[in-house]
Design a protein around this motif. Structure first.
Motif, PDB file in Angstrom:
ATOM      1  N   VAL A 284     -26.731   7.082  11.199  1.00 18.76           N
ATOM      2  CA  VAL A 284     -26.760   7.533   9.804  1.00 18.76           C
ATOM      3  C   VAL A 284     -28.200   7.917   9.498  1.00 18.76           C
ATOM      4  N   ILE A 285     -28.378   9.167   9.065  1.00 19.94           N
ATOM      5  CA  ILE A 285     -29.716   9.630   8.695  1.00 19.94           C
ATOM      6  C   ILE A 285     -29.839   9.447   7.187  1.00 19.94           C
ATOM      7  N   ARG A 286     -30.606   8.424   6.826  1.00 20.89           N
ATOM      8  CA  ARG A 286     -30.741   8.134   5.394  1.00 20.89           C
ATOM      9  C   ARG A 286     -31.583   9.240   4.747  1.00 20.89           C
ATOM     10  N   ASP A 287     -31.363   9.507   3.510  1.00 20.16           N
ATOM     11  CA  ASP A 287     -32.125  10.506   2.758  1.00 20.16           C
ATOM     12  C   ASP A 287     -32.066  11.893   3.391  1.00 20.16           C
ATOM     13  N   CYS A 288     -30.992  12.192   4.075  1.00 25.69           N
ATOM     14  CA  CYS A 288     -30.881  13.531   4.665  1.00 25.69           C
ATOM     15  C   CYS A 288     -30.501  14.514   3.558  1.00 25.69           C
ATOM     16  N   PRO A 289     -31.222  15.614   3.427  1.00 21.66           N
ATOM     17  CA  PRO A 289     -30.894  16.569   2.362  1.00 21.66           C
ATOM     18  C   PRO A 289     -29.570  17.297   2.616  1.00 21.66           C
ATOM     19  N   VAL A 290     -29.097  17.273   3.863  1.00 19.58           N
ATOM     20  CA  VAL A 290     -27.857  17.979   4.185  1.00 19.58           C
ATOM     21  C   VAL A 290     -26.674  17.049   3.929  1.00 19.58           C
ATOM     22  N   ARG A 291     -25.752  17.467   3.083  1.00 22.75           N
ATOM     23  CA  ARG A 291     -24.576  16.646   2.763  1.00 22.75           C
ATOM     24  C   ARG A 291     -23.331  17.528   2.700  1.00 22.75           C
ATOM     25  N   PRO A 292     -22.786  17.952   3.843  1.00 27.07           N
ATOM     26  CA  PRO A 292     -21.615  18.838   3.770  1.00 27.07           C
ATOM     27  C   PRO A 292     -20.444  18.144   3.076  1.00 27.07           C
ATOM     28  N   GLU A 293     -19.728  18.914   2.265  1.00 30.73           N
ATOM     29  CA  GLU A 293     -18.564  18.337   1.569  1.00 30.73           C
ATOM     30  C   GLU A 293     -17.367  18.244   2.491  1.00 30.73           C
ATOM     31  N   ILE A 294     -17.332  19.154   3.476  1.00 32.04           N
ATOM     32  CA  ILE A 294     -16.243  19.117   4.446  1.00 32.04           C
ATOM     33  C   ILE A 294     -16.781  18.394   5.676  1.00 32.04           C
ATOM     34  N   SER A 295     -15.972  17.524   6.248  1.00 29.89           N
ATOM     35  CA  SER A 295     -16.431  16.804   7.435  1.00 29.89           C
ATOM     36  C   SER A 295     -16.251  17.715   8.657  1.00 29.89           C
ATOM     37  N   LEU A 296     -17.233  17.714   9.534  1.00 24.41           N
ATOM     38  CA  LEU A 296     -17.252  18.686  10.640  1.00 24.41           C
ATOM     39  C   LEU A 296     -17.145  18.002  11.990  1.00 24.41           C
ATOM     40  N   MET A 297     -16.486  18.676  12.915  1.00 23.86           N
ATOM     41  CA  MET A 297     -16.459  18.206  14.318  1.00 23.86           C
ATOM     42  C   MET A 297     -17.041  19.323  15.156  1.00 23.86           C
ATOM     43  N   LEU A 298     -18.076  18.981  15.893  1.00 20.00           N
ATOM     44  CA  LEU A 298     -18.722  19.975  16.729  1.00 20.00           C
ATOM     45  C   LEU A 298     -17.987  20.026  18.065  1.00 20.00           C
ATOM     46  N   ALA A 299     -17.358  21.159  18.351  1.00 17.54           N
ATOM     47  CA  ALA A 299     -16.572  21.263  19.576  1.00 17.54           C
ATOM     48  C   ALA A 299     -17.457  20.976  20.789  1.00 17.54           C
ATOM     49  N   GLU A 300     -18.659  21.521  20.764  1.00 14.93           N
ATOM     50  CA  GLU A 300     -19.585  21.445  21.894  1.00 14.93           C
ATOM     51  C   GLU A 300     -20.011  19.995  22.208  1.00 14.93           C
ATOM     52  N   GLY A 301     -20.495  19.279  21.243  1.00 12.60           N
ATOM     53  CA  GLY A 301     -21.009  17.924  21.514  1.00 12.60           C
ATOM     54  C   GLY A 301     -20.004  16.836  21.235  1.00 12.60           C
ATOM     55  N   LYS A 302     -18.833  17.232  20.764  1.00 12.29           N
ATOM     56  CA  LYS A 302     -17.761  16.284  20.460  1.00 12.29           C
ATOM     57  C   LYS A 302     -18.255  15.167  19.544  1.00 12.29           C
ATOM     58  N   LEU A 303     -18.851  15.567  18.424  1.00 16.77           N
ATOM     59  CA  LEU A 303     -19.260  14.572  17.454  1.00 16.77           C
ATOM     60  C   LEU A 303     -18.761  14.949  16.069  1.00 16.77           C
ATOM     61  N   THR A 308     -21.871  10.323   3.910  1.00 20.62           N
ATOM     62  CA  THR A 308     -21.504   8.986   3.418  1.00 20.62           C
ATOM     63  C   THR A 308     -22.554   8.591   2.375  1.00 20.62           C
ATOM     64  N   PRO A 309     -22.260   7.602   1.545  1.00 17.22           N
ATOM     65  CA  PRO A 309     -23.254   7.203   0.537  1.00 17.22           C
ATOM     66  C   PRO A 309     -24.566   6.771   1.197  1.00 17.22           C
ATOM     67  N   ALA A 310     -24.501   6.263   2.431  1.00 17.41           N
ATOM     68  CA  ALA A 310     -25.723   5.788   3.102  1.00 17.41           C
ATOM     69  C   ALA A 310     -26.542   6.931   3.693  1.00 17.41           C
ATOM     70  N   GLY A 311     -25.941   8.101   3.833  1.00 20.82           N
ATOM     71  CA  GLY A 311     -26.643   9.230   4.427  1.00 20.82           C
ATOM     72  C   GLY A 311     -25.695  10.071   5.267  1.00 20.82           C
ATOM     73  N   LEU A 312     -26.266  10.958   6.070  1.00 20.90           N
ATOM     74  CA  LEU A 312     -25.440  11.826   6.922  1.00 20.90           C
ATOM     75  C   LEU A 312     -25.067  11.045   8.186  1.00 20.90           C
ATOM     76  N   ARG A 313     -23.766  10.882   8.413  1.00 22.64           N
ATOM     77  CA  ARG A 313     -23.320  10.126   9.590  1.00 22.64           C
ATOM     78  C   ARG A 313     -22.928  11.079  10.717  1.00 22.64           C
ATOM     79  N   LEU A 314     -23.479  10.810  11.910  1.00 25.76           N
ATOM     80  CA  LEU A 314     -23.098  11.534  13.122  1.00 25.76           C
ATOM     81  C   LEU A 314     -22.419  10.510  14.017  1.00 25.76           C
ATOM     82  N   ALA A 315     -21.182  10.757  14.435  1.00 21.54           N
ATOM     83  CA  ALA A 315     -20.454   9.748  15.217  1.00 21.54           C
ATOM     84  C   ALA A 315     -19.823  10.400  16.430  1.00 21.54           C
TER      85      ALA A 315
END
Ligand SMILES: Cc1cc2nc3c(=O)[nH]c(=O)nc-3n(C[C@H](O)[C@H](O)[C@H](O)COP(=O)(O)OP(=O)(O)OC[C@H]3O[C@@H](n4cnc5c(N)ncnc54)[C@H](O)[C@@H]3O)c2cc1C
Length: 427
Positions: A284-303, A308-315
């Motif tokens: 979770v990147i706290r204070d990340c200015p990027v906050r997409p409203e749609i959740s994204l899945m990157l085909a390439e890196g499979k993430l 989230t309220p805590a920041g941008l989550r990459l999973a």
């Protein structure tokens, strides 16, 4: 028949599967006790740190034809999505070949697609309904989920998967150019195609959603016992109690929904299930200015990428290793590499910002299907585990099926494909 049995049930495990199941059993008039040593949906649970997707389009398994050709490349690629900790290979030896075999042909994969779809249908409505009951509708993301492809060739490589989704009647939409920019304005213009699954929601905070379900369960009279289940007291084929570290919990029925902890409990009730940890990571990147409203899945890196309220989550990431082996945070840092590509405007924060890293265990069977069914050693115990990559999405239907089995009702879904006994046969 269980008609004479008291309507008491102990649900073991307070992750998303246990929580949806506990609520469903309350709906059916049972007095339910939830056995969970930690916080329901706390950091120990896969249900805490996942990609946030409730996705009715998750019908495509991870093991697909040709996997055996791509895995060596992944293993050599320092930014690849898949790794095996070689020290743990001996315990994976019987699991891995069966995993690869499960995806050996499209015919084999297609056989299981309706079986997966049955556990996904209605997931979004169920999440909305429980959020409404819990007074936590704010925990559902406003928009659903979308796969992002860099170019048409990358998209074409996934065409089979999209065709199979269409065949199952799963509504999807495809976006390019301006349309894509409107849906995900933060995404780099290097991404050419967005493929959206319409019956989907993301969770703003999966751990918070679990906590809300636990609160609802308590308000409806449920009890949470903060202890670890260790086994069962079975006499004459009937369950008398779940054994825990703090003594016996008398009950007429039990549900094993302990995620990666379920294998040991299943063994004690007569089922040897090949269950391993496909470990995953998030940052979770706290204070990340990027906050997409749609959740994204990157085909390439499979993430998966979610606000989230805590920041941008990459999973993402799959690391085959023992569940209790120390985390390798380099696996989590790989996720940052892809995030910088997606959101170059926020590269500095993504790289150097305040990060919260997490590792958790996907409970995985080699055929990619969960284990749902009555235990071989005692019909009063029902298994509900092994949901691997898709447990958030499959929990509501799992809960309904488990409740059908506990009540000896006519199951709305055929339970045969999820049987704990299927591993006795050669796949
Ligand atoms: C990185 C990552 C991304 C993911 N993304 C998604 C996604 O976007 N969408 C999706 O659908 N799925 C996703 N998943 C998968 C999903 O998170 C899991 O399948 C799901 O959370 C499993 O839920 P569970 O309740 O079975 O297990 P858990 O959430 O792990 O809960 C099990 C609980 O059982 C308790 N327990 C263990 N042993 C015992 C015992 N002996 N007695 C009592 N309690 C016990 C544990 O403390 C824990 O709280 C992802 C997983 C990961 C790791």
């Amino acid at each position: 028949m269980n008609v004479q049995r008291p309507r008491t049930v102990a649900v073991i495990g307070g992750g998303i599967v246990g929580l949806f199941t506990a609520l469903e059993l309350q709906d059916r008039g049972f007095a339910v006790q939830l056995i969970e040593p930690d916080q329901p949906g706390g950091r120990q649970a896969a249900s805490y740190g996942n990609g946030t997707w409730v996705n009715e389009g998750a019908i495509i398994p991870i093991s697909l034809p040709g996997l055996w050709k791509t895995v060596p490349g992944f293993l050599l690629d320092p930014n690849g999505p898949f790794i095996i900790r070689w020290r743990h290979l001996p315990r994976l030896l019987s699991w891995l070949p069966r995993f690869v075999l499960a995806g050996r042909s499209w015919a084999r994969v297609q056989r299981d697609i309706p079986v997966r779809a049955a556990l996904l249908r209605g997931a979004v409505a169920a999440y909305e309904a429980r959020a409404d009951q819990a007074g936590s509708s704010d925990l559902l993301g406003a928009r659903g989920v979308m796969y992002a492809y860099r170019d048409e060739a990358e998209f074409a490589a996934d065409e089979k998967a999209w065709a199979l989704r269409r065949e199952q009647g799963i509504a999807c939409s495809f976006h390019r150019g301006e349309e894509l920019r409107e849906l995900a304005p933060e995404l780099s213009s290097d991404y050419a195609v967005g493929a959206r699954i319409l019956p989907s929601r993301s969770l703003r905070d999966p751990g918070g959603y679990c906590a809300a379900l636990a609160g609802l369960f308590l308000r409806r009279g449920g009890r949470i016992l903060k202890t670890r289940a260790t086994g069962f007291d079975i006499a004459g084929g009937r369950l008398r109690a779940v054994r825990t570290k703090q003594g016996d919990v008398p009950c007429a029925h039990a549900v094993v929904a302990a995620g990666i902890g379920s294998g040991a409990l299943a063994r004690q009730s007569g089922d040897r299930v090949p269950l391993i940890a496909e470990r995953g990571y998030h940052v979770v990147i706290r204070d990340c200015p990027v906050r997409p409203e749609i959740s994204l899945m990157l085909a390439e890196g499979k993430l998966a990428v979610a606000s989230t309220p805590a920041g941008l989550r990459l999973a993402g990431q799959v690391e085959l290793a023992a569940p209790d082996a120390p985390a390798n945070w380099d696996r989590a840092r790989i996720l940052l590499h892809f995030a910088k590509r997606m959101f170059p405007q926020a590269s500095a924060v993504i790289e150097n910002g305040d990060h919260d890293m997490w590792m958790g265990n996907r409970p995985s069977t080699p055929d990619g299907l969960p284990v749902i069914g009555k235990a071989s050693g005692c019909a009063d115990i029902v298994h509900a585990f092994g949901h691997a990559h898709f447990g958030m999405s499959m929990s509501p239907a799992t809960a309904r099926l488990v409740a059908d089995l506990v009540t000896d009702g006519q199951p709305a879904i055929d339970p045969a494909p999820y049987s704990p006994r299927r591993f006795r046969l050669v796949a």
